[in-house]
Design an enzyme around this catalytic site. Structure first.
Site, short mmCIF file in Angstrom:
data_model
loop_
_atom_site.label_atom_id
_atom_site.label_comp_id
_atom_site.label_asym_id
_atom_site.label_seq_id
_atom_site.Cartn_x
_atom_site.Cartn_y
_atom_site.Cartn_z
N HIS A 517 15.92 26.82 -48.11
CA HIS A 517 15.70 26.72 -46.66
C HIS A 517 15.68 25.24 -46.28
O HIS A 517 14.63 24.59 -46.28
CB HIS A 517 14.38 27.40 -46.29
CG HIS A 517 14.09 27.40 -44.82
ND1 HIS A 517 14.44 28.44 -43.99
CD2 HIS A 517 13.48 26.48 -44.02
CE1 HIS A 517 14.05 28.17 -42.75
NE2 HIS A 517 13.46 26.98 -42.75
N ASP A 565 15.71 34.72 -53.45
CA ASP A 565 16.45 33.51 -53.09
C ASP A 565 17.14 33.70 -51.74
O ASP A 565 18.35 33.92 -51.66
CB ASP A 565 17.46 33.20 -54.20
CG ASP A 565 18.09 31.82 -54.04
OD1 ASP A 565 17.64 31.05 -53.16
OD2 ASP A 565 19.02 31.50 -54.81
N GLU A 574 11.51 27.10 -49.14
CA GLU A 574 11.51 25.77 -48.51
C GLU A 574 10.73 24.76 -49.35
O GLU A 574 9.61 25.03 -49.77
CB GLU A 574 10.89 25.84 -47.11
CG GLU A 574 10.96 24.50 -46.38
CD GLU A 574 10.36 24.55 -44.99
OE1 GLU A 574 10.64 23.64 -44.18
OE2 GLU A 574 9.60 25.51 -44.69
#
Length: 623
Positions: A517, A565, A574
């Site tokens: 992310h 994932d 993230e």
């Protein structure tokens, strides 16, 4: 007529013929005896000579020994020759090969291959290069990054707020976790500079640190004698926002065109203390650059009255929804202890250590409450780090009165925290794969584990450096290696020793997250500009990111060791600045490169002697 016979006796005539005959016989007998003797001697001589001729060759001739005069002593020529010969042989056998070997070109033996901690450390540091904001240096090695945020803070902020680091997958610059990250990086540099040098990351690490501290110096008026505000963040947004901002838009930093507000606060004691700690710690790192170190110290000390002022004792995130949504601060007195310790080490001014050991400060911070949540180090909780930092003072310098009582309590609390990390005491749950749940089963577990691993490893190194083999958990004596084993087990989990056999550090190992992310890593580096919402198709695709954000440690698995994932699952996929700072610190503490010891002295370079120096002797008396 004959004279008379005076002797008496007959005077008759002697028979001359008879006398002559007797004399002749006597002479003949004598002559015969002499000839026999001579003949006998000659016979013996002939036998000896024959013996010489018939004897073995090495015995038939005995020569007289010869000697060599060496001036101070005479030695047998044979001994002399044997000695000289032995020396010559010894030279040929021993000395000559050494001379030949030394005369040959030298080839250094290959160093041992780096361990996994070193390999991962190289990767983890690259994450900071990918997070840089502002005009990037030419040597920045992240090919898909370019200049960005070059107008941040302008024209409202004098000098602007250009530079620093983006926090995670968005383009926001949160100053609170950024300052904490720089403090942690400085701490690891001070303790393990020799390791960074051994793996050729020392200069890189200092560049990473200076990029952050240069920016932090812009977040307040460091030339003022009295501060009335501090900048808290640049950019922002809310998750349900519907107007262009850093959350609503999915753009790489180079394409940002929306407004990026600058937030400030006139009462942000926690942030002021954290920035002060970061600058003070960095000044110890840069002691070889006196002008810069002086600038950092001045900035750190300028912030001290700001965060000490009772009128400013509020949390930086109070009344700021875009800060509360991501980095909501819950206390400030832990930052007071943290900043006080760093200011003292940086300046040697006793005012700061007196403040950090004032009983009301740790009591208000609940430092001795022994609550599990207060034993978890993070950007929001500096208690474990602050108490370990001051335990260092007691272990190595033992200043005694008036600090001993409080330092001893910090030391005991640190020991209890370390005991809580150990599996046998069941303070924190663990997944079936062995990951400790320091965040009590909530998302993003890896960041907390990384920081705890660093503190545990460092505490073990402190004890080893003082010759103390361990510490007590209640009645049980625990050896230092147990802490090292704990730290290694948690970092090994992050690097791939887990049920999924997956590394949670991008680029390390064969299996790692591919859909991180992160806006910059998601959008192709094809020189095309995407608008605010145009980038969403790259966020929502199932394809791997076109750009690997090497070294990024993602949020991590859930409490069942499961990891999905997916970019939209930001809690899992993230990375964050503070998470990677903890990872870097833990990795360098565990790597065997450069040795296992710490640098005991650099931290105390500015700390004055504990006792008054011996006065000079009086001048010689003169009448």
């Amino acid at each position: 007529m004959h004279p008379g016979n005076v002797w008496g006796g007959s005077l008759d005539a002697v028979d001359s013929d008879r006398i002559a005959a007797e004399e002749e016989e006597r002479l003949r007998n004598t002559t015969e005896w002499d000839r026999g003797a001579i003949h006998s001697q000659r016979s013996e001589l002939d036998e000896t000579q024959q013996g010489w001729l018939l004897a073995p060759q090495d015995n038939w001739r005995k020569k007289k020994k010869k000697y060599v005069n060496l001036g101070c002593v005479s030695v047998s020529r044979t001994v002399f020759l044997w000695t000289v010969g032995s020396i010559a042989v010894l030279f040929l056998v021993v000395a000559l090969p050494i001379i030949i070997v030394k005369s040959l070109p030298r080839h250094k033996s290959a160093p041992p291959p780096p361990d996994n901690y070193t390999l991962a450390l190289h990767k983890a540091l690259q994450f900071f290069d990918a997070q840089k904001s502002g005009k990037l240096p030419k040597k920045n090695k992240v090919s898909w990054r370019g200049d960005s945020g070059t107008k941040d803070g302008l024209p409202d902020v004098v000098g602007g707020l250009v530079g620093g680091y983006y926090d995670g997958g968005s383009n926001v610059k949160f100053h609170f976790p950024m300052a904490f990250s720089m403090t942690m990086l400085s701490w690891s540099l001070i303790e393990y500079s020799h390791k960074y040098k051994a793996i050729d990351e020392y200069d890189h690490m200092r560049d990473v640190l200076k990029w952050g501290t240069d920016y932090l110096l812009l977040t307040f008026n460091n030339s003022a004698t009295r501060l009335d505000h501090i900048y808290t963040q640049v950019g922002g947004g809310l998750r349900d926002s519907e107007s262009p901002d850093d959350i609503y838009c999915w753009q790489k930093p180079e394409d940002m065109s929306y407004d990026r507000p600058v937030l400030s606060s006139t009462s942000a004691a926690d942030l002021g203390a954290e920035v002060s700690a970061a600058l003070a710690a960095a000044s110890i790192v840069f002691t070889d650059k006196p002008d810069y170190a002086k600038k950092l110290k001045k900035g750190a000390e300028t912030l001290y009255p700001f965060f000490r002022s009772k009128s400013r004792r509020k949390r930086y995130s109070d009344g700021q929804p875009t800060a509360q949504a991501f980095y909501n601060s819950t206390s400030m007195f832990d930052e007071f202890m943290w900043a006080g310790a760093w200011l003292y080490y940086a300046t040697g001014n006793k005012t700061y250590i007196q403040f950090a050991t004032t009983p009301s400060v740790p009591q208000t911070a609940k430092a001795f409450a022994n609550r599990p949540e207060l034993m978890v180090p993070s950007w929001n909780n500096k208690l474990p780090g602050a108490m370990l930092l001051m335990t260092r003072y007691r272990l190595f310098l033992n200043p005694g009165f008036p600090y001993e009582n409080m330092l001893n309590r910090y030391h005991n609390a640190t020991g209890i925290t370390m005991c809580a990390y150990l599996k046998q005491y069941n303070v924190f749950n663990r997944t079936s794969g062995g990951l400790m749940q320091l965040n009590l089963g909530k998302p993003r577990p890896l960041e907390y584990v990384a920081h705890a691993s660093f503190l545990a490893s460092l505490f073990a190194d402190y004890l080893n450096s003082t010759g103390v083999p361990g510490w007590y958990c209640g009645p049980t004596f625990v050896e230092n290696h147990v802490l090292k084993d704990f730290a290694q087990s948690q970092i090994d989990y992050i690097l791939g020793d887990n049920p999924l056999k997956m590394s949670y550090v991008v680029g390390f190992g064969k299996k790692f997250p591919r859909r991180v992310h992160h806006r910059g890593a998601t959008i192709p580096n094809d020189k095309k500009r995407r608008s605010c919402r145009e980038g969403l198709k790259y966020r929502d695709t199932k394809n791997p990111n076109p750009n690997n954000i090497t070294g990024a440690m993602v949020g991590g698995p859930n409490k069942f060791d499961e990891f999905h994932d997916l970019r939209n699952n930001y809690n899992a996929s993230e990375p964050t600045l503070s998470g990677n700072a903890g990872l870097v610190a833990a990795l360098v503490s565990l790597t065997s490169s450069g040795g296992q010891q710490i640098d005991k002295n650099t931290m105390f370079n500015s700390v004055p002697p504990l006792y008054s120096p011996t006065p000079p002797p009086p001048k010689a008396w003169k009448p």
